[in-house]
Write an enzyme that holds these catalytic residues in place. Structure first.
Site, short mmCIF file in Angstrom:
data_model
loop_
_atom_site.label_atom_id
_atom_site.label_comp_id
_atom_site.label_asym_id
_atom_site.label_seq_id
_atom_site.Cartn_x
_atom_site.Cartn_y
_atom_site.Cartn_z
N TYR A 187 43.24 54.61 39.01
CA TYR A 187 43.55 54.37 40.42
C TYR A 187 44.55 53.24 40.54
O TYR A 187 44.89 52.57 39.56
CB TYR A 187 42.28 54.10 41.23
N LYS A 221 43.80 50.69 34.67
CA LYS A 221 43.05 50.65 35.94
C LYS A 221 42.21 51.92 36.06
O LYS A 221 42.50 52.83 36.85
CB LYS A 221 44.00 50.45 37.12
N GLU A 267 38.02 37.75 34.17
CA GLU A 267 38.65 37.90 35.50
C GLU A 267 37.55 38.15 36.52
O GLU A 267 36.37 38.17 36.19
CB GLU A 267 39.67 39.03 35.49
N LEU A 273 42.91 43.24 33.52
CA LEU A 273 43.91 44.05 34.22
C LEU A 273 45.15 43.18 34.47
O LEU A 273 45.01 42.03 34.91
CB LEU A 273 43.33 44.51 35.56
#
Ligand code: PDD
Length: 286
Positions: A33, A147, A179, A204
């Site tokens: 996505y 992702k 993260e 990411l």
């Protein structure tokens, strides 16, 4: 009027957009996505998100169904049809619909879905107050640079954060912060340096991170691209997160400990302003 969504080349009311039970996104989270900020009715950081979309598709070996121009046309068409001014645009591509079997299906077209979520990003109350963060173990797979639709670890992490009264979870692996559940993580040391984890398979590559880093020098802040621990974060002068759906958001507590004086830091506020100015200036420029 109902929200209009995009499904496989067609714009249609949300309630009419149906995907099969046999879709591999549903059965295997076999897809990827992307998420864009929308400001003043325009996509933000368009090129960066498109580049990451291509990278994610390559990473999971799904052929990109559209050219860059077609993607941009579809996204702008969706924004327009929903009269959307500000918020988030979500798109996902799955390996398509096929009888359940692990192997890639032959001759199956990917499923492409997109929708918008209107939301105030610039005037969000959390930008004024800052948010609380709690730490959780990072339980994800080893290709977090893709992702992927597979977000169960983040769903559990963010729910744990909410139940602890926090707005985001910071995931920790081998003693270092990786993260946020759905954001990139930053601290500013008492010496006035911004510390951010270098890109790798472990996180990411945040598009907001990449854009925001261009403005750091303007705030008189140095950059240290390296791993950091929770203890360093507790002791930091400032902390913040970045994401397409929040831009730059101050963090005022981590695991219940106040960061700096417990209010959004001056450097963080300045970075947020600079990012929003630049997003406004470049909105819609692909
Ligand atoms: N999340 N890290 C993770 C794990 C993320 O899921 C995200 C984005 C980011 C920030 O990336 P960017 O600046 O490109 O949005 C970092 C989106 C907003 C989401 O899942 O809703």
């Amino acid at each position: 009027m109902s929200r209009v969504v995009f499904l496989n080349g067609t714009f249609l009311p949300l309630q009419d957009a149906k995907v099969s039970v046999m879709d591999r996104g549903f059965l295997f989270a076999d897809g990827i996505y992307e998420g864009y900020g929308v400001l003043d009715g325009h996509l933000v950081d368009t090129e960066g998100h498109l580049a990451r979309l291509e990278r994610s598709l390559d990473g999971v070996r799904i052929a990109n169904p559209y050219s860059r121009t077609e993607w941009i046309e579809a996204m702008n068409g969706l924004i327009h049809r929903n009269s959307m001014r500000e918020g988030f645009l979500y798109l996902q591509v799955t390996r398509g619909e096929a009888e359940r079997d692990f192997f890639f299906p032959d001759g199956v077209a990917p499923t492409v879905a997109m929708f918008t979520q209107a939301k105030s990003i610039v005037d969000a109350p959390a930008a004024e107050t800052g948010i609380a963060v709690v730490s959780v173990p990072d339980l994800r797979w080893k290709r977090r640079d893709i992702k992927s639709l597979s977000l169960l670890a983040q769903v559990l992490a963010k729910q744990a954060a909410r139940e602890a009264g926090a707005g985001e979870a910071w995931m920790v692996e081998d003693g270092y912060v990786t993260e946020g559940g759905s954001s990139s993580a930053f601290i500013i040391t008492r010496d006035g340096n911004l510390v951010v984890r270098p890109l790798s398979h472990a996180i990411l590559p945040g598009i907001t991170r990449q854009s925001m880093l261009r403005f750091v020098e303007e705030t008189g802040t140095g950059i240290e691209e390296r791993l950091f621990t929770l203890e360093e974060a507790y002791d930091a002068a400032e902390a913040f997160l970045t994401s397409a759906s929040n831009f730059v958001l101050p963090i005022v507590t981590i695991d219940g400990r106040s960061i700096g004086d417990g209010r959004p830091g001056a450097r963080t506020r300045r970075l947020r302003e600079l990012y929003i100015q630049a997003a406004r200036a470049s909105a819609g420029v692909a």
